[in-house]
Scaffold this active site. Structure first.
Site, mmCIF file in Angstrom:
data_model
loop_
_atom_site.group_PDB
_atom_site.id
_atom_site.type_symbol
_atom_site.label_atom_id
_atom_site.label_comp_id
_atom_site.label_asym_id
_atom_site.label_seq_id
_atom_site.Cartn_x
_atom_site.Cartn_y
_atom_site.Cartn_z
ATOM 1 N N ASP A 1 -6.620 -21.483 -18.402
ATOM 2 C CA ASP A 1 -6.044 -20.131 -18.407
ATOM 3 C C ASP A 1 -6.594 -19.269 -19.533
ATOM 4 O OD1 ASP A 1 -4.477 -20.471 -16.171
ATOM 5 O OD2 ASP A 1 -2.808 -21.342 -17.292
ATOM 6 N N LYS B 1 3.536 -17.358 -6.776
ATOM 7 C CA LYS B 1 2.067 -17.272 -6.879
ATOM 8 C C LYS B 1 1.441 -16.842 -5.558
ATOM 9 C CE LYS B 1 1.595 -20.630 -10.578
ATOM 10 N NZ LYS B 1 1.432 -22.028 -10.945
ATOM 11 N N LYS C 1 -0.698 -13.562 -6.017
ATOM 12 C CA LYS C 1 -2.162 -13.722 -5.943
ATOM 13 C C LYS C 1 -2.713 -13.327 -4.565
ATOM 14 C CE LYS C 1 -2.167 -17.308 -9.505
ATOM 15 N NZ LYS C 1 -3.138 -17.978 -10.360
ATOM 16 N N ILE D 1 -9.404 -16.343 -10.932
ATOM 17 C CA ILE D 1 -10.475 -16.377 -9.918
ATOM 18 C C ILE D 1 -9.915 -16.125 -8.524
ATOM 19 C CG2 ILE D 1 -12.281 -17.820 -8.875
ATOM 20 C CD1 ILE D 1 -12.444 -19.276 -11.618
ATOM 21 N N VAL D 2 -8.876 -16.894 -8.159
ATOM 22 C CA VAL D 2 -8.400 -16.791 -6.770
ATOM 23 C C VAL D 2 -7.831 -15.415 -6.486
ATOM 24 C CG1 VAL D 2 -6.047 -17.740 -7.050
ATOM 25 C CG2 VAL D 2 -7.277 -18.085 -4.926
ATOM 26 N N PRO E 1 -10.274 -14.757 -16.488
ATOM 27 C CA PRO E 1 -10.012 -14.047 -15.239
ATOM 28 C C PRO E 1 -9.301 -14.985 -14.266
ATOM 29 C CG PRO E 1 -12.329 -14.689 -15.408
ATOM 30 C CD PRO E 1 -11.695 -14.986 -16.735
ATOM 31 N N PHE F 1 -3.707 -23.407 -4.883
ATOM 32 C CA PHE F 1 -2.895 -24.552 -5.250
ATOM 33 C C PHE F 1 -1.931 -24.099 -6.338
ATOM 34 C CE2 PHE F 1 -4.294 -28.688 -3.517
ATOM 35 C CZ PHE F 1 -5.318 -28.238 -2.707
ATOM 36 N N ASN G 1 -8.565 -29.513 -19.245
ATOM 37 C CA ASN G 1 -7.330 -30.121 -18.755
ATOM 38 C C ASN G 1 -7.652 -31.425 -18.023
ATOM 39 O OD1 ASN G 1 -7.853 -29.495 -15.861
ATOM 40 N ND2 ASN G 1 -7.769 -27.393 -16.651
HETATM 41 N N1 CTP Z 1 -6.374 -20.052 -10.627
HETATM 42 C C1 CTP Z 1 -7.547 -19.298 -10.692
HETATM 43 N N2 CTP Z 1 -7.940 -18.775 -11.869
HETATM 44 C C2 CTP Z 1 -7.202 -18.940 -12.981
HETATM 45 C C3 CTP Z 1 -6.009 -19.689 -12.941
HETATM 46 C C4 CTP Z 1 -5.622 -20.242 -11.743
HETATM 47 O O1 CTP Z 1 -8.213 -19.168 -9.664
HETATM 48 N N3 CTP Z 1 -7.613 -18.406 -14.125
HETATM 49 C C5 CTP Z 1 -5.946 -20.566 -9.319
HETATM 50 C C6 CTP Z 1 -5.894 -22.073 -9.202
HETATM 51 O O2 CTP Z 1 -7.128 -22.587 -8.740
HETATM 52 C C7 CTP Z 1 -4.787 -22.265 -8.169
HETATM 53 C C8 CTP Z 1 -3.851 -21.095 -8.442
HETATM 54 O O3 CTP Z 1 -4.626 -20.122 -9.127
HETATM 55 O O4 CTP Z 1 -5.271 -22.127 -6.863
HETATM 56 C C9 CTP Z 1 -2.646 -21.422 -9.261
HETATM 57 O O5 CTP Z 1 -3.017 -22.107 -10.443
HETATM 58 P P1 CTP Z 1 -1.921 -22.647 -11.461
HETATM 59 O O6 CTP Z 1 -2.609 -23.331 -12.592
HETATM 60 O O7 CTP Z 1 -0.851 -23.382 -10.714
HETATM 61 O O8 CTP Z 1 -1.231 -21.295 -11.936
HETATM 62 P P2 CTP Z 1 -1.569 -20.239 -13.001
HETATM 63 O O9 CTP Z 1 -1.976 -18.979 -12.327
HETATM 64 O O10 CTP Z 1 -2.515 -20.783 -14.020
HETATM 65 O O11 CTP Z 1 -0.143 -19.975 -13.634
HETATM 66 P P3 CTP Z 1 0.741 -20.906 -14.607
HETATM 67 O O12 CTP Z 1 -0.226 -21.586 -15.543
HETATM 68 O O13 CTP Z 1 1.607 -19.907 -15.276
HETATM 69 O O14 CTP Z 1 1.507 -21.870 -13.746
#
Ligand code: CTP
Length: 398
Positions: A279, A337, A341, A307-308, A305, A323, A210
């Protein structure tokens, strides 16, 4: 590296005999790695020519609030946003009084009003003027606004008087500025932060990723270090130098980022997830380059997975900040979220805007926790990072 490396500093010079020392201050700030722009009041230009400061700083000196050409290049609002620190040196009694009362009759006073950068003032005036109750009350008023006052030196003055009021020596001014960025808010705390994108391999030459530049996460890592934290920065592939004083762990995929995070948070206090984690990843990663064949190619993906959320669930003692990158319904989606989370706070970003977010130098975010939503207006990512660190320090209870 020094506490001033890569700091953006505006040196505001006002009209006193010590204005000529501005030249040496520019040099010493640059020696410490700072990027310096100079703003002068009209009176200051009577004491030292802008050309001298332009030659030293390498940039046009800003003098006029009503110069259409200069405003078009970098106007007072841009200057105000650009800076991490505004240093007024020398600051005359008159300029200090203008600051206290909020006057905006010059470019420098307008920049002062418009900036959210840190402010430092190095007064210089006759000893009797310095000792006057009016000056002392003005200085107290500025201190009440978290302004750093660099106390004047004592000695023989240009007018022949002896006493306090001489501009402090440039090396002492610079030393005090270095201390400003080392706030100690998170001294003794270990913070693990993820940043940048992840890359998920498809074959040996291709990947899914990305647009994340990592700038926000790296700015946070720098601000956390300034605040005295021991910082472990777990970063996906980015084109940035690791901030001074951080331990950098470079990873590529989401899986590797998760493993590094699990190991690093064992003795940590705070986890910040600024990475834009992919993702999904390919179910099968081809050993050899996939050759071009059919007109259509389907790629089977599986979820990475989270992570957060894994870290937050497995480490309830950690203070966890995430974030949220959103393009619509920002607060609602971010709050969802936050809960889902198990985060203590989430920083919501509007990634649909071109002027902020991914790759941009500025950002505008909201800090959202269970009780509140605070909007942090548009500013440079490094300034914003310091605001976020202050909020983390204020909310972290450990
Ligand atoms: N994050 C993570 N691991 C993932 C996806 C996201 O740790 N596989 C964390 C990001 O670092 C951020 C938070 O989750 O702190 C939200 O990420 P975001 O991309 O906004 O959301 P997603 O969980 O990916 O959901 P969506 O794509 O549906 O908005």
């Amino acid at each position: 590296m020094s506490g001033l490396s890569n700091k953006r500093i505006i040196l505001g010079i006002t009209g006193g005999i010590a204005a000529y020392k501005g030249a040496e201050i520019v040099r010493r700030l640059q020696d410490q790695g700072a990027e310096v722009r100079v703003v002068m009041t009209a009176a200051a230009t009577e004491f030292i020519r802008p050309l001298t400061l332009q030659a030293l700083s390498g940039y046009q000196v800003h003098t006029d609030l009503l110069d259409a050409e200069a405003e078009a290049a970098m106007g007072h609002i841009e200057l105000a946003r650009w800076a991490d620190l505004l240093l007024i040196a020398p600051a005359t009694a008159n300029f200090i009084s203008t600051m206290v009362h909020g006057g905006a009759d010059s470019l420098l006073s307008a920049v002062y009003l418009a900036t959210s950068a840190k402010i430092a003032v190095a007064p210089a005036m006759n000893q009797a003027m310095w000792s006057h109750t009016a000056s002392q009350q003005n200085i107290q008023a500025l201190k009440g606004r978290e302004t750093i006052i660099i106390e004047p030196d004592t000695g023989i003055q240009a007018c022949g008087d002896i006493g306090p009021g001489r501009l402090q020596q440039p090396e002492i001014i610079v030393d005090q500025l270095k201390a400003i960025f080392e706030s100690g808010l998170l001294a003794g705390k270990k913070v693990v932060i993820t940043a940048g994108p992840t890359r998920e391999a498809i074959d040996p030459v291709r990947y899914i990723s990305n647009h994340s530049s990592g700038k926000m996460g790296y700015a946070l890592a720098a601000a956390l270090t300034e605040a005295g934290a021991k910082v472990v920065l777990i970063s996906g592939p980015v084109l940035l130098d690791s901030p001074a004083g951080c331990e950098l762990i470079s990873v590529v995929s989401a899986d590797a980022m998760l493993n590094a995070s699990v190991a690093a948070v064992k003795d940590a206090n705070i986890f910040i997830s600024a990475a834009a984690v992919a993702d999904y990843r390919a179910v099968d990663v081809a050993d050899q380059k996939i050759k071009k064949q059919a007109d259509n190619l389907s790629l089977e993906l599986k979820k990475n997975p989270d992570i957060v959320s894994t870290i937050a669930t497995d480490n309830p003692q950690l203070f966890v900040v995430g974030f949220a990158a959103e393009t619509e319904n920002i607060e609602t989606f971010a709050r969802d979220k936050l809960v889902r989370k198990k985060l203590h706070a989430i920083i919501a970003n509007d990634v649909s805007r071109q002027d902020i977010g991914f790759n941009a130098d500025d950002n505008e975010v909201s800090w959202i926790d269970a009780q509140s939503c605070k909007h942090l207006g548009k500013k440079s990512k490094s300034q914003l990072a310091r605001d976020i660190v202050k909020l983390i320090a204020a909310n972290y209870d450990g």
